[in-house]
Design a protein around this motif. Structure first.
Motif, PDB file in Angstrom:
ATOM      1  N   ALA A 130     104.028  86.434  41.204  1.00 31.72           N
ATOM      2  CA  ALA A 130     105.136  86.588  40.645  1.00 31.72           C
ATOM      3  C   ALA A 130     105.700  87.944  39.985  1.00 31.72           C
ATOM      4  CB  ALA A 130     105.529  85.406  39.754  1.00 31.72           C
ATOM      5  N   ALA A 131     104.714  88.119  39.253  1.00 33.39           N
ATOM      6  CA  ALA A 131     104.831  89.663  38.652  1.00 33.39           C
ATOM      7  C   ALA A 131     105.143  90.956  39.756  1.00 33.39           C
ATOM      8  CB  ALA A 131     103.937  90.036  37.920  1.00 33.39           C
ATOM      9  N   GLU A 132     104.448  90.829  40.812  1.00 26.20           N
ATOM     10  CA  GLU A 132     104.437  91.761  42.010  1.00 26.20           C
ATOM     11  C   GLU A 132     105.842  91.458  42.914  1.00 26.20           C
ATOM     12  OE1 GLU A 132     100.659  92.155  43.836  1.00 26.20           O
ATOM     13  OE2 GLU A 132     100.086  93.425  42.326  1.00 26.20           O
ATOM     14  N   SER A 133     106.039  90.210  43.143  1.00 30.52           N
ATOM     15  CA  SER A 133     106.968  90.013  44.379  1.00 30.52           C
ATOM     16  C   SER A 133     108.015  89.023  44.253  1.00 30.52           C
ATOM     17  CB  SER A 133     105.970  89.499  45.477  1.00 30.52           C
ATOM     18  OG  SER A 133     104.805  90.298  45.805  1.00 30.52           O
ATOM     19  N   PHE A 134     107.958  88.368  43.055  1.00 36.35           N
ATOM     20  CA  PHE A 134     109.122  87.102  43.008  1.00 36.35           C
ATOM     21  C   PHE A 134     110.267  87.752  42.361  1.00 36.35           C
ATOM     22  CE2 PHE A 134     110.672  83.528  40.344  1.00 36.35           C
ATOM     23  CZ  PHE A 134     111.258  82.773  41.388  1.00 36.35           C
ATOM     24  N   ALA A 135     111.355  87.690  43.198  1.00 37.10           N
ATOM     25  CA  ALA A 135     112.611  88.444  42.948  1.00 37.10           C
ATOM     26  C   ALA A 135     113.207  87.784  41.522  1.00 37.10           C
ATOM     27  CB  ALA A 135     113.693  88.081  43.942  1.00 37.10           C
ATOM     28  N   ALA A 136     112.995  86.829  41.029  1.00 36.17           N
ATOM     29  CA  ALA A 136     113.542  86.256  39.703  1.00 36.17           C
ATOM     30  C   ALA A 136     112.376  86.201  38.875  1.00 36.17           C
ATOM     31  CB  ALA A 136     114.373  84.921  39.945  1.00 36.17           C
ATOM     32  N   ALA A 137     111.437  87.151  38.796  1.00 38.45           N
ATOM     33  CA  ALA A 137     110.302  86.938  37.808  1.00 38.45           C
ATOM     34  C   ALA A 137     111.028  87.406  36.280  1.00 38.45           C
ATOM     35  CB  ALA A 137     109.461  88.216  38.198  1.00 38.45           C
ATOM     36  N   ASP A 138     111.784  88.255  36.272  1.00 40.17           N
ATOM     37  CA  ASP A 138     112.536  88.555  34.993  1.00 40.17           C
ATOM     38  C   ASP A 138     113.250  87.208  34.461  1.00 40.17           C
ATOM     39  OD1 ASP A 138     114.429  88.638  36.933  1.00 40.17           O
ATOM     40  OD2 ASP A 138     115.785  89.801  35.975  1.00 40.17           O
ATOM     41  N   ALA A 139     113.983  86.431  35.320  1.00 38.45           N
ATOM     42  CA  ALA A 139     114.578  85.286  34.785  1.00 38.45           C
ATOM     43  C   ALA A 139     113.356  84.105  34.359  1.00 38.45           C
ATOM     44  CB  ALA A 139     115.314  84.762  35.796  1.00 38.45           C
ATOM     45  N   PHE A 140     112.281  84.129  35.103  1.00 35.57           N
ATOM     46  CA  PHE A 140     111.207  83.008  34.816  1.00 35.57           C
ATOM     47  C   PHE A 140     110.762  83.614  33.611  1.00 35.57           C
ATOM     48  CE2 PHE A 140     106.688  83.123  34.953  1.00 35.57           C
ATOM     49  CZ  PHE A 140     106.476  81.677  34.507  1.00 35.57           C
ATOM     50  N   ALA A 141     110.299  84.857  33.243  1.00 35.56           N
ATOM     51  CA  ALA A 141     109.693  85.131  32.014  1.00 35.56           C
ATOM     52  C   ALA A 141     110.761  84.924  30.928  1.00 35.56           C
ATOM     53  CB  ALA A 141     109.362  86.662  32.182  1.00 35.56           C
ATOM     54  N   ALA A 142     111.899  85.328  31.003  1.00 38.77           N
ATOM     55  CA  ALA A 142     112.830  85.208  29.793  1.00 38.77           C
ATOM     56  C   ALA A 142     113.008  83.400  29.649  1.00 38.77           C
ATOM     57  CB  ALA A 142     114.166  85.624  30.221  1.00 38.77           C
ATOM     58  N   GLU A 143     112.999  82.727  30.466  1.00 32.65           N
ATOM     59  CA  GLU A 143     112.954  81.288  30.201  1.00 32.65           C
ATOM     60  C   GLU A 143     111.661  80.786  29.694  1.00 32.65           C
ATOM     61  OE1 GLU A 143     115.319  77.460  31.830  1.00 32.65           O
ATOM     62  OE2 GLU A 143     114.267  78.534  33.397  1.00 32.65           O
ATOM     63  N   LEU A 144     110.732  81.118  30.324  1.00 33.48           N
ATOM     64  CA  LEU A 144     109.394  80.869  29.576  1.00 33.48           C
ATOM     65  C   LEU A 144     109.267  81.271  28.016  1.00 33.48           C
ATOM     66  CD1 LEU A 144     106.416  79.776  29.620  1.00 33.48           C
ATOM     67  CD2 LEU A 144     105.856  81.798  30.687  1.00 33.48           C
ATOM     68  N   ASN A 145     109.927  82.426  27.737  1.00 32.67           N
ATOM     69  CA  ASN A 145     109.778  82.946  26.548  1.00 32.67           C
ATOM     70  C   ASN A 145     110.700  82.088  25.425  1.00 32.67           C
ATOM     71  OD1 ASN A 145     109.290  85.230  24.420  1.00 32.67           O
ATOM     72  ND2 ASN A 145     111.294  85.189  24.314  1.00 32.67           N
ATOM     73  N   THR A 146     111.676  81.458  26.012  1.00 27.73           N
ATOM     74  CA  THR A 146     112.496  80.542  25.109  1.00 27.73           C
ATOM     75  C   THR A 146     112.037  79.367  24.897  1.00 27.73           C
ATOM     76  OG1 THR A 146     114.815  81.775  26.123  1.00 27.73           O
ATOM     77  CG2 THR A 146     114.796  79.465  25.166  1.00 27.73           C
ATOM     78  N   ILE A 147     111.361  78.679  25.727  1.00 27.93           N
ATOM     79  CA  ILE A 147     110.462  77.676  25.809  1.00 27.93           C
ATOM     80  C   ILE A 147     109.424  77.741  24.604  1.00 27.93           C
ATOM     81  CG2 ILE A 147     108.845  75.850  26.988  1.00 27.93           C
ATOM     82  CD1 ILE A 147     110.549  76.366  29.446  1.00 27.93           C
TER      83      ILE A 147
END
Length: 209
Positions: A130-147
């Protein structure tokens, strides 16, 4: 203007050994640590069970023979524990997205704790991809941080960050906290900074059925 490639999450310039990645190694490591903290029998999700009773010191059982009425349960904690709540719901949502890309596998046939553990494990296992290739990696990381912040706030006795839902011009609803730093709309991929996000209109409440 900074023309150097930057991490889509923290916006720091990528180092030479990070070129071509979407998330820098620091943000990948932070996401891995947050997923590890959420899962397990002593993880943040499991700890919610000790914070169910409003006004209770540790959520333990009532003393036998007590005539006092039991303390009311905290609705915010119950919401975090349920299948469609703001913990398991988003985690399994990302697993579904990654499953479509061939990088995860969903497991909905177990207990809620087991489902949380499975989601965290499979997301951690595929985090490098995900960190290398997933286009929405930033959105995933942001939502995980919120959780992670929400769970940490509950288990540490702090007030969780307030959430609001705003609407992108593409009509995609975006659930944010008021101190969000940046976000990319998963619908149209528009990038927003803190001030830009807060200027987006609030999502309209659905009319009661």
């Amino acid at each position: 203007m900074n023309d150097f490639p930057a991490c889509t999450r923290c916006a720091h310039d990528l180092r030479d050994d990070e070129l071509g990645r979407l998330l820098c190694l620091r943000c990948e490591d932070r996401a891995a640590q947050q997923l590890a903290a959420i899962q397990g029998s002593s993880g943040l999700y499991a700890q919610l069970a000790h914070h169910l009773q409003r006004g209770g010191s540790n959520g333990g059982p009532a003393v036998s023979g007590s005539k006092a009425a039991p303390a009311p349960l905290r609705v915010d904690v119950l919401s975090l524990q349920c299948a469609g709540g703001p913990v398991l719901g988003p985690l399994e949502g990302w697993v579904r997205v990654w499953e479509e890309a061939g990088h995860a596998e969903l497991n909905e046939g177990a207990s809620l704790q087991q489902r949380v553990d499975h989601a965290c494990r499979t997301l951690r296992y595929n985090l490098h991809w995900a960190a290398e290739s997933f286009a929405a990696a930033d959105a995933f990381a942001a939502e995980l941080n919120t959780i992670h912040r929400t769970l940490t706030g509950i288990t540490a006795g702090e007030k969780p960050p307030r959430h609001v839902t705003v609407t992108c011009p593409c009509q995609q609803p975006l659930r944010i906290t008021l101190d969000v730093r940046a976000l990319t709309c998963p619908g149209c991929r528009t990038e927003y900074g803190h001030s830009e996000i807060l200027r987006l209109p609030l999502a309209e409440r659905r009319a009661a059925a």
